[in-house]
Design an enzyme around this catalytic site. Structure first.
Site, PDB file in Angstrom:
ATOM      1  NE  ARG A 110      -3.953   0.504   1.695  1.00 57.53           N
ATOM      2  CZ  ARG A 110      -5.204   0.524   2.158  1.00 57.53           C
ATOM      3  NH1 ARG A 110      -5.492   1.175   3.271  1.00 57.53           N
ATOM      4  NH2 ARG A 110      -6.154  -0.120   1.524  1.00 57.53           N
ATOM      5  CG  HIS A 137      -8.247   0.300  -3.364  1.00 59.85           C
ATOM      6  ND1 HIS A 137      -7.454  -0.781  -3.056  1.00 59.85           N
ATOM      7  CD2 HIS A 137      -9.032   0.505  -2.264  1.00 59.85           C
ATOM      8  CE1 HIS A 137      -7.737  -1.206  -1.826  1.00 59.85           C
ATOM      9  NE2 HIS A 137      -8.689  -0.441  -1.342  1.00 59.85           N
ATOM     10  CD  GLN A 140     -12.938  -1.842  -1.701  1.00 56.52           C
ATOM     11  OE1 GLN A 140     -12.149  -1.778  -0.787  1.00 56.52           O
ATOM     12  NE2 GLN A 140     -14.152  -2.376  -1.564  1.00 56.52           N
ATOM     13  CG  ASP A 228     -13.651   6.206  -1.381  1.00 57.21           C
ATOM     14  OD1 ASP A 228     -13.774   5.928  -0.162  1.00 57.21           O
ATOM     15  OD2 ASP A 228     -12.551   6.175  -1.975  1.00 57.21           O
ATOM     16  CB  CYS A 268     -13.958   0.979  -0.693  1.00 57.81           C
ATOM     17  SG  CYS A 268     -13.337   2.646  -0.357  1.00 57.81           S
ATOM     18  NE  ARG A 296     -10.545  -5.315  -0.523  1.00 56.87           N
ATOM     19  CZ  ARG A 296      -9.734  -4.368  -0.047  1.00 56.87           C
ATOM     20  NH1 ARG A 296     -10.238  -3.343   0.583  1.00 56.87           N
ATOM     21  NH2 ARG A 296      -8.421  -4.433  -0.242  1.00 56.87           N
TER      22      ARG A 296
HETATM   23  N1   CP Z   1     -11.375  -0.438   1.697  1.00 56.94           N
HETATM   24  C1   CP Z   1     -10.122  -0.491   2.187  1.00 56.94           C
HETATM   25  O1   CP Z   1      -9.153  -0.663   1.459  1.00 56.94           O
HETATM   26  O2   CP Z   1     -10.041  -0.378   3.534  1.00 56.94           O
HETATM   27  P1   CP Z   1      -8.703  -0.246   4.406  1.00 56.94           P
HETATM   28  O3   CP Z   1      -8.129   1.126   4.129  1.00 56.94           O
HETATM   29  O4   CP Z   1      -9.179  -0.404   5.803  1.00 56.94           O
HETATM   30  O5   CP Z   1      -7.745  -1.329   3.992  1.00 56.94           O
HETATM   31  N1  NVA Z   2     -10.011   6.710  -1.417  1.00 56.28           N
HETATM   32  C1  NVA Z   2      -9.681   6.192  -0.122  1.00 56.28           C
HETATM   33  C2  NVA Z   2      -9.877   4.711  -0.078  1.00 56.28           C
HETATM   34  C3  NVA Z   2      -9.610   4.073   1.256  1.00 56.28           C
HETATM   35  C4  NVA Z   2      -9.725   2.589   1.219  1.00 56.28           C
HETATM   36  C5  NVA Z   2      -8.256   6.567   0.233  1.00 56.28           C
HETATM   37  O1  NVA Z   2      -7.371   6.487  -0.620  1.00 56.28           O
HETATM   38  O2  NVA Z   2      -8.014   6.969   1.388  1.00 56.28           O
END
Ligand code: CP
Ligand code: NVA
Length: 311
Positions: A110, A137, A140, A228, A268, A296
């Site tokens: 990440r 992402h 997701q 989101d 998400c 997930r």
């Molecule tokens: N939706 C998602 O990726 O959640 P987290 O940031 O908790 O991993």
């Molecule tokens: N768009 C959000 C998604 C979190 C899972 C972010 O990047 O923070």
């Protein structure tokens, strides 16, 4: 060292439609099988394989679902925060990727910057998985597509509406629309539109995508309404402007009523009730967010299986 080019899971534009279809179907099969993963979906030698996870940003779902997914497949896991690694003190990503590839069998990252993911993948000799970047992402969206399909049947031909920030999650939806043949309509404030190059790419690939600045127009007749957070990780300094721009795109009961009567709502998570989504929607009967979050886990099992050689 791996003999063949590793099977990275970086972005949905780099995965052909048949392969993405297979990964989603594996996700459905993983879910049906529960904790007892069928032998044909287990990577060869899984008991000796280790997944390493690197987090430059916080995570609840991605971290836990990947960890549990690898364990349910029969493998092992290791998670580190970015600051724990020498990259936090300036060791090149390329060197880190080469070294970690000598220890572990897959790496999920990440990353703050999409470029970090690309550099990791360029130098790793084991599969690299995108666990979210500032741009996309994809994991997701595998879970989201599973959720649409278990509620409404095959996603092909369905209409998905996005109302909100044209962000990383929206970008992966756009790439998925080019791969799986559903209609995608996005409503975003023009200042926060998805990148034009991404939309152009998707349309060139034959995707049925519309972009508007009116939430009601995007949601009209939709089978699935998605939104989101208005302030993604790393955007805190811009929070005030974003909240102002995005206020007209909030998904409340009135907006949801413009969608198809059996439409589902996806997010998400993490969600901020009273901002991008009203409590009556996310906690209401059309919300599928808890199944989405569960999926997930099943999606990660499918992604890991594919990356580790299951066809
Ligand atoms: N939706 C998602 O990726 O959640 P987290 O940031 O908790 O991993
Ligand atoms: N768009 C959000 C998604 C979190 C899972 C972010 O990047 O923070």
């Amino acid at each position: 060292m791996a003999l063949r080019a590793p099977r990275h899971f970086l972005d949905l534009d780099g995965i052909d439609g048949a392969t993405l279809r297979r990964i989603v179907d594996m996700g459905h099969a993983m879910k049906a099988a529960g904790k007892g993963v069928p032998n044909e979906l287990k990577p060869e030698g899984i008991a000796d394989l280790v997944l390493m996870m690197i987090f430059e940003k916080p995570s609840t779902r991605t971290r836990v679902s990947f960890d549990v997914a690898m364990r349910q497949l029969g493998g092992q896991t290791l998670a580190l925060n970015h600051a724990d690694l020498q990259v936090g003190r300036g060791e090149p990503i390329s060197d880190t990727a080469k070294v970690l590839s000598r220890y572990v069998d897959a790496i999920m990252i990440r990353a703050n910057k999409h470029e970090t993911l690309g550099e990791f993948a360029a130098y790793a000799t084991v599969p690299v998985i995108n666990g979210l970047t500032d741009r996309t992402h994809p994991c997701q969206i595998v879970a989201d597509i599973m959720t649409v399909e278990e509620r409404l049947g095959p996603i092909g031909g369905r209409k998905v509406a996005w109302s909100g920030d044209g962000n990383n999650v929206a970008a992966s939806w756009i790439q998925a629309a080019a791969r799986l043949g559903f209609k995608l309509t996005l409503a975003c404030p023009p200042q926060l539109n998805p990148e034009h190059a991404l939309l152009d790419w998707a349309r060139d690939e034959g995707a049925d995508i519309a972009l508007t600045d009116e939430a009601a127009a995007a949601v009209a007749g939709a089978d699935c309404v998605v939104t989101d957070t208005w302030v993604s990780m790393g955007q805190q300094d811009d929070a005030r402007r974003r909240r102002q721009l995005l206020a007209p795109y909030a998904v409340d009961g009135e907006l949801m009523r413009k969608a198809a009567p059996d439409a589902i709502f996806l997010h998400c998570l993490p969600a901020y009730r009273g901002s991008e989504v009203a409590a009556e929607v996310i906690d209401g009967p059309q919300s599928a967010v808890w199944d989405e979050a569960e999926n997930r886990l099943h999606a990660q099992k499918a992604i890991l299986a594919w990356c580790l050689g299951v066809d």
